[in-house]
Design a protein around this motif. Structure first.
Motif, PDB file in Angstrom:
ATOM      1  N   ARG A 671      26.945 -18.764   7.242  1.00  0.00           N
ATOM      2  CA  ARG A 671      25.616 -19.233   6.354  1.00  0.00           C
ATOM      3  C   ARG A 671      24.380 -18.862   6.810  1.00  0.00           C
ATOM      4  N   GLU A 672      24.272 -18.235   8.100  1.00  0.00           N
ATOM      5  CA  GLU A 672      22.956 -17.633   8.544  1.00  0.00           C
ATOM      6  C   GLU A 672      22.661 -16.229   7.864  1.00  0.00           C
ATOM      7  N   ASP A 673      21.484 -15.886   8.139  1.00  0.00           N
ATOM      8  CA  ASP A 673      20.983 -14.457   7.884  1.00  0.00           C
ATOM      9  C   ASP A 673      21.159 -13.579   9.067  1.00  0.00           C
ATOM     10  N   ILE A 674      21.945 -12.418   8.755  1.00  0.00           N
ATOM     11  CA  ILE A 674      22.389 -11.628   9.959  1.00  0.00           C
ATOM     12  C   ILE A 674      21.050 -10.976  10.377  1.00  0.00           C
ATOM     13  N   ASP A 675      20.177 -10.630   9.507  1.00  0.00           N
ATOM     14  CA  ASP A 675      18.906  -9.880   9.586  1.00  0.00           C
ATOM     15  C   ASP A 675      17.966 -10.846  10.493  1.00  0.00           C
ATOM     16  N   GLU A 676      18.002 -11.979  10.264  1.00  0.00           N
ATOM     17  CA  GLU A 676      17.039 -12.843  10.971  1.00  0.00           C
ATOM     18  C   GLU A 676      17.588 -13.001  12.174  1.00  0.00           C
ATOM     19  N   ALA A 677      18.941 -13.174  12.430  1.00  0.00           N
ATOM     20  CA  ALA A 677      19.275 -13.417  13.743  1.00  0.00           C
ATOM     21  C   ALA A 677      19.081 -12.160  14.723  1.00  0.00           C
ATOM     22  N   THR A 678      19.156 -11.016  14.002  1.00  0.00           N
ATOM     23  CA  THR A 678      19.183  -9.800  14.751  1.00  0.00           C
ATOM     24  C   THR A 678      17.610  -9.682  15.145  1.00  0.00           C
ATOM     25  N   GLN A 679      16.627 -10.149  14.462  1.00  0.00           N
ATOM     26  CA  GLN A 679      15.208 -10.443  14.634  1.00  0.00           C
ATOM     27  C   GLN A 679      15.118 -11.038  15.866  1.00  0.00           C
ATOM     28  N   LYS A 680      15.491 -12.408  15.834  1.00  0.00           N
ATOM     29  CA  LYS A 680      15.595 -13.063  16.832  1.00  0.00           C
ATOM     30  C   LYS A 680      16.139 -12.429  18.204  1.00  0.00           C
ATOM     31  N   LEU A 681      17.051 -11.732  18.295  1.00  0.00           N
ATOM     32  CA  LEU A 681      17.511 -11.243  19.507  1.00  0.00           C
ATOM     33  C   LEU A 681      16.737 -10.477  20.001  1.00  0.00           C
ATOM     34  N   HIS A 682      15.953  -9.670  19.251  1.00  0.00           N
ATOM     35  CA  HIS A 682      14.886  -8.701  19.627  1.00  0.00           C
ATOM     36  C   HIS A 682      13.866  -9.442  20.406  1.00  0.00           C
ATOM     37  N   GLU A 683      13.313 -10.484  19.726  1.00  0.00           N
ATOM     38  CA  GLU A 683      12.199 -11.314  20.464  1.00  0.00           C
ATOM     39  C   GLU A 683      12.868 -11.954  21.589  1.00  0.00           C
ATOM     40  N   ALA A 684      14.002 -12.240  21.741  1.00  0.00           N
ATOM     41  CA  ALA A 684      14.473 -12.801  22.852  1.00  0.00           C
ATOM     42  C   ALA A 684      14.656 -11.687  24.178  1.00  0.00           C
ATOM     43  N   PHE A 685      14.592 -10.465  23.711  1.00  0.00           N
ATOM     44  CA  PHE A 685      14.697  -9.272  24.521  1.00  0.00           C
ATOM     45  C   PHE A 685      13.129  -9.141  25.076  1.00  0.00           C
ATOM     46  N   ASP A 686      12.388  -9.186  23.961  1.00  0.00           N
ATOM     47  CA  ASP A 686      10.986  -8.947  24.311  1.00  0.00           C
ATOM     48  C   ASP A 686      10.305 -10.045  25.520  1.00  0.00           C
ATOM     49  N   ASP A 687      10.877 -11.260  25.389  1.00  0.00           N
ATOM     50  CA  ASP A 687      10.419 -12.297  26.334  1.00  0.00           C
ATOM     51  C   ASP A 687      11.259 -11.967  27.590  1.00  0.00           C
ATOM     52  N   LEU A 688      12.404 -11.356  27.630  1.00  0.00           N
ATOM     53  CA  LEU A 688      12.985 -10.980  28.753  1.00  0.00           C
ATOM     54  C   LEU A 688      12.222  -9.692  29.609  1.00  0.00           C
ATOM     55  N   MET A 689      11.637  -9.093  28.877  1.00  0.00           N
ATOM     56  CA  MET A 689      10.998  -7.829  29.587  1.00  0.00           C
ATOM     57  C   MET A 689       9.703  -8.363  30.360  1.00  0.00           C
TER      58      MET A 689
END
Length: 801
Positions: A671-689
């Protein structure tokens, strides 16, 4: 008093000094006392001392066969005969005839003596030890009787004779010139030594300020300077004494004989005093350079000084004068007296210093710790007194029984032994000072070979021990040669000796060359393994260099052993053949070992495994801690140490070459939005950097591969991050943590497996009621994240961040 001033600058008397002065006066009294006792005196008429007379043999012949007095007419008749040619020719013919008769008689006597000696040498010796002892006792008894008779005659002439007063005046007449000469020579000696104290003191201070290594060289230089100065001073004093003796004696033959004997004794005694000074001086001497303190030198110097004076003036001045003027019986008695006095004084000095020397030897043994030298010192501390007393007893026996042959041999061998021992100790001390401390390599060499200095200092104790062994062997050989135990020089001159010596030298050179080559190669490898400046050795270089050092060490050890055995004369042909056969047998019997080595060579050539790499070999994953030519040692994530032979390695997976990819697969609910999940993955990587712990390990930005699977309960999205090799597990854990935090904040569900619970069915077909209690679920903690890598990544080894 002047003896003391000449040697030490202090006006103190001792028994030895008084005894020496008494011996000098006794020597001066010999001519007058001998004449008073009725002995024949050569070259001296006491009625007219200034007129020389005939020799002793002529005087004895004149007393036995008195002849008429030669007059002036006899000389004129001889002159007329020589002027007449016929008479002169007849006289020459008569003399030639007498000379021929004498020559024939001498040849006949020589031939008879030679035949007798040959027969005596050819005949077997029948003398036993008892015969030798009885002969020695009889000879000593006869000498003692003769000495007693001579002493009785001297006593009668000097005490009971009516001319005793005139005899004592004659003694005084001869004593004062010798005493004046002695005073003059020692005054000159003291006067020359006094101004030398200031420059010698300055040189002493200069030598004492040297470093540990230079102090020994400066000390040796000071010993040489002291010796040269002492020889010059003694030579000047002796020369002045010779001039004064020639002036004082005039035409008096007795004074000339006394002065000559005194000058000889003075030169010998002062020369021995100089040797004692150079050996036992409290400032710079051989004993001080060898580490013996001033206390020990003082204890040895005093008794040696007494012995030098007693033996020197007694045996060199008194005994020859007694033998020349009085006779051998009294001279032998004086030798007995001087020998016994010297023996008693030496034994007394040894007993007085027994405890000090024993403690010094025990302390030296304790400093040595354990070993052969420490054991020798402990044994020597127990028996040194016995050995010393036995040695001086043998010297006394040689002096009394065999002064003509045995005593010179013992004295010569003792002096040479002392010289050889001192030279060996000085060389050993010199090498100990130069090789005992750490050696330093020049800075230019250290920059290129940093570990060479450490390698050299590691070999230094072995080189020092080898040098000490060589010195000890040479010393023992020299002592054996001196004491005629073994003819070492003849053996070295023989073909066998030259062969053995040559082989030992060649073997020593080979061993030294092998050690030098190994030290250089090992230092080169160590220099390549160490990081310096901009050069950082790779893991492959470290592995290959370590293998090269191991293989080179084995090769040089085998080749060096073969060369050493060949140099020592061993035939290595059968040894090489046996080694070949053994190697063939080992090759057939250990095929696995051969396979291990061959596989290991190819693995290293292909750079498959290096030290520090994370690899999978033989179905075991871990960090490579050691790579040898036969096996690899791995340590897994649990800390277990694995030894894996190369023969069991079919494939190698290396996680530390070049780069690594950190793969993450994250599942979301349908039921989740794939694009929203992808955006959160990018935000997690930005925090990782922004994470200081892992950002330097990330090589490229994250790549989102998209949806890779539609599972039963989740939609899987895969991402990859290119990182440095060996850091992928740490980056994966940090990324998983941040993804969980961002998904929870956005309310994105991460599905998990679900199941239906069935409570059973009763006999009536109805399900029993379930007791349920509804509670609100606790808030999810954003910090909770899985700690293990996903199933798509291999397990992380121990020690990876």
């Amino acid at each position: 008093m002047l003896f003391a001033l000449a040697r030490s600058g202090r006006a103190d008397f001792s028994l030895s000094k008084l005894f020496a002065i008494g011996l000098i006066l006794l020597g001066c009294a010999l001519p007058w006392s001998a004449h008073a006792a009725g002995f024949a005196l050569p070259g001296l008429s006491f009625a007219q001392a200034s007129k020389p007379a005939a020799s002793t043999s002529h005087a004895s012949a004149a007393q036995a066969n008195p002849s008429p007095t030669t007059t002036a007419e006899d000389y004129r008749a001889l002159e007329r005969m020589l002027q007449n040619p016929k008479a002169r020719a007849a006289l020459i013919a008569t003399l030639q005839k007498l000379a021929a008769e004498q020559t024939g008689t001498a040849k006949t006597a020589a031939q008879t003596t030679t035949k007798t000696a040959s027969k005596t040498a050819a005949a077997p010796s029948t003398h036993t030890l008892t015969d030798i002892l009885l002969g020695s006792i009889n000879a000593l008894t006869a000498q003692s009787v003769g000495a007693l008779n001579a002493l009785q005659s001297l006593r009668n002439s000097l005490v009971d004779s009516p001319q005793a007063t005139s005899h004592w005046r004659g003694i005084a007449h001869l004593a004062w010139p010798v005493a004046a000469l002695a005073l003059l020579m020692y005054a000159v000696l003291w006067g020359l030594r006094l101004p030398l104290r200031v420059p010698l003191g300055m040189l002493f201070n200069w030598a004492a300020r040297g470093s540990d290594r230079s102090r020994l060289l400066r000390g040796l230089l000071m010993v040489v300077i002291q010796g040269v100065a002492g020889v010059v001073v003694i030579g000047i004093a002796w020369s002045i004494g010779g001039v004064a003796a020639a002036w004082l004696s005039g035409s008096n033959a007795s004074l000339r004989i006394l002065f000559a004997a005194w000058l000889h004794a003075f030169l010998l005694v002062e020369g021995l005093h100089l040797v004692v000074l150079l050996l036992l001086s409290e400032r710079f001497s051989v004993s001080v350079l060898l580490g013996r303190g001033a206390r020990v030198t003082r204890r040895l110097r005093a008794p040696l000084t007494r012995l030098v004076m007693l033996l020197g003036y007694g045996l060199v001045f008194i005994v020859p004068m007694t033998a020349h003027w009085v006779g051998q019986p009294l001279a032998h008695a004086l030798i007995w007296l001087i020998g016994v006095l010297a023996y008693v004084d030496a034994v007394r000095a040894l007993l007085a210093r027994r405890e000090a020397f024993t403690q010094a030897l025990q302390a030296a043994a304790q400093r040595r710790g354990e070993g052969t030298m420490a054991w020798v010192l402990r044994v020597l501390a127990r028996v040194w007194l016995l050995l010393a007393v036995l040695y001086i007893t043998v010297l006394l026996g040689a002096l009394l029984l065999r002064p003509g042959d045995v005593l010179p041999f013992i004295a010569h061998a003792s002096v040479l032994s002392l010289v050889y021992i001192l030279l060996a100790l000085l060389i050993s001390k010199f090498m100990g000072q130069w090789l005992g401390a750490a050696l330093h390599v020049p800075a230019s060499v250290t920059r290129r070979l940093p570990s060479l200095e450490r390698r050299v200092n590691q070999l230094r104790p072995y080189v020092l021990a080898s040098a000490h062994t060589v010195i000890a062997v040479v010393l023992f050989a020299a002592l054996a040669e001196v004491w005629r135990i073994v003819n070492v020089l003849a053996w070295l001159g023989s073909p066998t000796g030259q062969l053995v010596l040559g082989r030992v030298i060649v073997a020593a050179v080979i061993a030294g060359v092998i050690l030098v080559i190994w030290a250089l190669v090992d230092s080169l490898v160590e220099a390549r393994l160490q990081a310096g400046g901009d050069r950082i050795p790779s893991a492959r270089a470290k592995t290959l260099l370590s293998l090269f050092r191991l293989v080179f060490g084995i090769v040089i050890a085998v080749i060096g052993s073969m060369m050493l055995l060949s140099a020592l004369g061993m035939n290595i042909g059968p040894l090489l053949a046996g080694a070949s056969v053994l190697g063939l047998a080992v090759g057939f019997g250990s095929q696995k070992l051969v396979q291990d080595i061959i596989n290991g060579v190819f693995i290293q050539v292909e750079n498959a495994i290096n030290v520090g790499d994370v690899v999978t070999a033989g179905n075991i994953t871990g960090t490579a801690e050691m790579v040898s030519i036969r096996s690899v040692r791995l340590r897994d994530v649990y800390g277990t140490y694995h030894i894996i032979p190369y023969s069991s390695v079919n494939e190698v997976s290396n996680f530390s070459h070049g780069f690594a990819n950190c793969i993450g697969v994250y599942g979301i609910a349908y039921r989740e939005d794939i694009d929203e999940a992808t955006q959160k993955l990018h935000e997690a990587f930005d925090d990782l950097m922004t994470d200081e712990a892992v950002k330097d390990n990330i090589l490229e930005p994250m790549v989102v591969h998209g949806v890779v699977a539609l599972n039963n309960s989740s939609v899987d999205i895969r991402v990859s991050i290119k990182v440095k090799p060996g850091t992928q597990w740490g980056v994966q854990r940090a990324m998983n943590r941040l993804v969980k935090i961002h998904f929870d904040r956005a309310g994105i569900e991460i599905p998990f497996p679900q199941q239906t619970v069935w409570f059973g069915e009763g006999k009536d077909g109805k399900a029993p009621a379930a007791a349920l209690r509804l509670e609100s679920p606790p808030a999810a903690s954003p910090d909770v994240s899985p700690d293990e890598p996903s199933n798509t990544n291999p397990p992380a080894p121990a020690g990876n961040a």
